[in-house]
Design a protein around this motif. Sequence first.
Motif, PDB file in Angstrom:
ATOM      1  N   SER A 549       0.829  -1.201   0.000  1.00  0.00           N
ATOM      2  CA  SER A 549       0.000   0.000   0.000  1.00  0.00           C
ATOM      3  C   SER A 549       0.865   1.253   0.000  1.00  0.00           C
ATOM      4  O   SER A 549       0.607   2.218  -0.752  1.00  0.00           O
ATOM      5  N   ILE A 550       1.915   1.238   0.859  1.00  0.00           N
ATOM      6  CA  ILE A 550       2.837   2.384   0.894  1.00  0.00           C
ATOM      7  C   ILE A 550       3.520   2.569  -0.453  1.00  0.00           C
ATOM      8  O   ILE A 550       3.647   3.696  -0.969  1.00  0.00           O
ATOM      9  N   ARG A 552       2.543   1.568  -3.431  1.00  0.00           N
ATOM     10  CA  ARG A 552       1.609   2.032  -4.468  1.00  0.00           C
ATOM     11  C   ARG A 552       1.423   3.538  -4.383  1.00  0.00           C
ATOM     12  O   ARG A 552       1.409   4.240  -5.395  1.00  0.00           O
ATOM     13  N   ASP A 553       1.295   4.035  -3.131  1.00  0.00           N
ATOM     14  CA  ASP A 553       1.090   5.477  -2.943  1.00  0.00           C
ATOM     15  C   ASP A 553       2.303   6.281  -3.410  1.00  0.00           C
ATOM     16  O   ASP A 553       2.148   7.392  -3.949  1.00  0.00           O
ATOM     17  N   GLU A 554       3.509   5.749  -3.201  1.00  0.00           N
ATOM     18  CA  GLU A 554       4.703   6.495  -3.589  1.00  0.00           C
ATOM     19  C   GLU A 554       5.105   6.210  -5.040  1.00  0.00           C
ATOM     20  O   GLU A 554       6.027   6.851  -5.556  1.00  0.00           O
ATOM     21  N   GLY A 555       4.430   5.234  -5.697  1.00  0.00           N
ATOM     22  CA  GLY A 555       4.667   4.988  -7.115  1.00  0.00           C
ATOM     23  C   GLY A 555       5.792   4.039  -7.431  1.00  0.00           C
ATOM     24  O   GLY A 555       6.251   4.004  -8.584  1.00  0.00           O
ATOM     25  N   GLU A 558       3.030  -0.980  -8.977  1.00  0.00           N
ATOM     26  CA  GLU A 558       1.686  -0.726  -9.475  1.00  0.00           C
ATOM     27  C   GLU A 558       0.864  -2.010  -9.420  1.00  0.00           C
ATOM     28  O   GLU A 558       1.395  -3.115  -9.499  1.00  0.00           O
TER      29      GLU A 558
END
Length: 586
Positions: A549-550, A552-555, A558
């Motif tokens: 989750s972390i 994905r948020d920081e890119g 994916e």
Amino acid sequence: MLDEELSEIVANLRVLGGDISDVEVKQSQRELPKTIRETLSAFANTHGGVLILGLSESTTFSATGVRDASKLSNDLASLCSTDMEPALRPLIRVHDFEGVKIIVAEVPELDPAQRPCFYKGAGMTKGSFVRVGDGDRRLSSYEVQIMLSSRGQPREDEQAISGTGLQLLDPIALESFIARLRTNRPHAFADLDRDHLLRRARILVAGHDGTENLSLAALLALGSYPQEYFPQLMISFVHYPSVTGQPSATGTRFLDNLTVEGPIPIMVRDALAVIRRNMSRRAVIGGAGREDVWEYPETALREAVVNALVHRDLSSAARGTQIQIEMYPDRLTIRSPGGLFGPVTIDNLTDEGISSARNATLMRMLEDVPLPGETRTVCENRGSGIRAMVSALRAAGMSPPQFDDRVSSFTVTIPNHALLNEEVVRWIESLGEEGFSGSQCIALAMLRNREILDNRSYRSATGVDSRVATAELGDLVARELVTQTGSRRWAQYELSQRGHRPPSGEAPASTRSDRRPQLLDALGDETLSRAELARSTGLTDQTVRRWLSIMRDEGTVELIGSSPRSSTARYRRTRQGSLFSPAEPG
């Protein structure tokens, strides 16, 4: 019981390494073991449970199976029906488990009005058992009597005390009581003359010889000195110098030792006074900074003392046992004769709307008897005293009380420590984590104090509901601060090795727990599911889920395809993930 549920139970037994309170395993391949009657009685007299035949505890709960499952099932059903009183009707099923057949019997909890359940061949006194921890313990004759009295409403508090009369009551307290009844309960008492009022209020009751005497309730609530008739209906207070109760290095046995006597309102006042006299002050950390407070909050102490006095067993068998208050350096314990009564259990003790009075007449009187020097009455918090106790401790930043119900006694233990003191706050800050909720901080402090933590104790300590407790505990597991033993209703939590690490000059905890490089290395140029990443890295599913989750948020990764909650969701590195440097923890 479904096969999946059985698999979960056995998996938990193997993790925990032993039986648990509501599961009993017996290796019985050809015939029913003799001790099975004890377990059936114990489950029925406690909270019910699951009996499993065909597992071997001595070999880490391996599936040894039973030889003739059909015959053994019928024998068990027959035993429950003909050998137990009252007859038990457990749900019995044969399961195919790990290549063998095992028998599972789900034994229901008996209604209190039917207890005790006992083995007929041994009789009620010798054949009645109760579940304590992971074992079966025979009930004493007194405990059997307690269960029998719980089949209806006990009336010991209405018993006429031979040779007593109004002259034994405190005249000022009596007149105040009468005035409050006429004012607060006009429909029942306003138009009655004095004699009829005293009879209706059960101050005066008829004895066996037809003469009027004081009731036991009246003597305890309004009497000048009830101990003249019942010397042990009092409180003993002892302050020990050590946590074990052993003498100090100088030979001191007690720091204080006192007998508290009088009617219940006086005993409440004097018991609180002696506890205060032995308390000291400590520093706690709050929103306004450091504050010096007493070791135990007044409300919690008052409710614990009142609860012990009002709900104690007043039967003849228990009148030789006093209430005991024991103060140690690390805790305060209040023990009273007689366990919980009626539908109240340890699990629902703090639930709103759950209340039951063993001494109903005494409680009703004490609703109109004030504490000395106060306007509040002794039983002002009727039905909510335990909740008030827990709330007061929570507000003071302390651990919740621990309750122990032993049929013949009920014990409240209040740990003596502020959960969020300066040392604990520094320790939590040293973990290098952000975003803890207030309830998570309390849980970490409890775990650091080596307290047992599960979903129920988490809710009790923090006031959150079950859904929030599950989510927040899961988050602590995902952060690798807490490890989980068992699953679902058997889940328990303790600090992980990382959580036990004390503050030091080492690298920040957040660097040591950064799992992004590990997960990115595992992904490589592949597209993997969460389960595949967990297997590859050896991390728990909760930890993998949190870091994905972390990331994905920081890119840096994916999601490919469906929702991240789906077991089929897959992940791959992004271009940014390929350039990620572990020297840049987030």
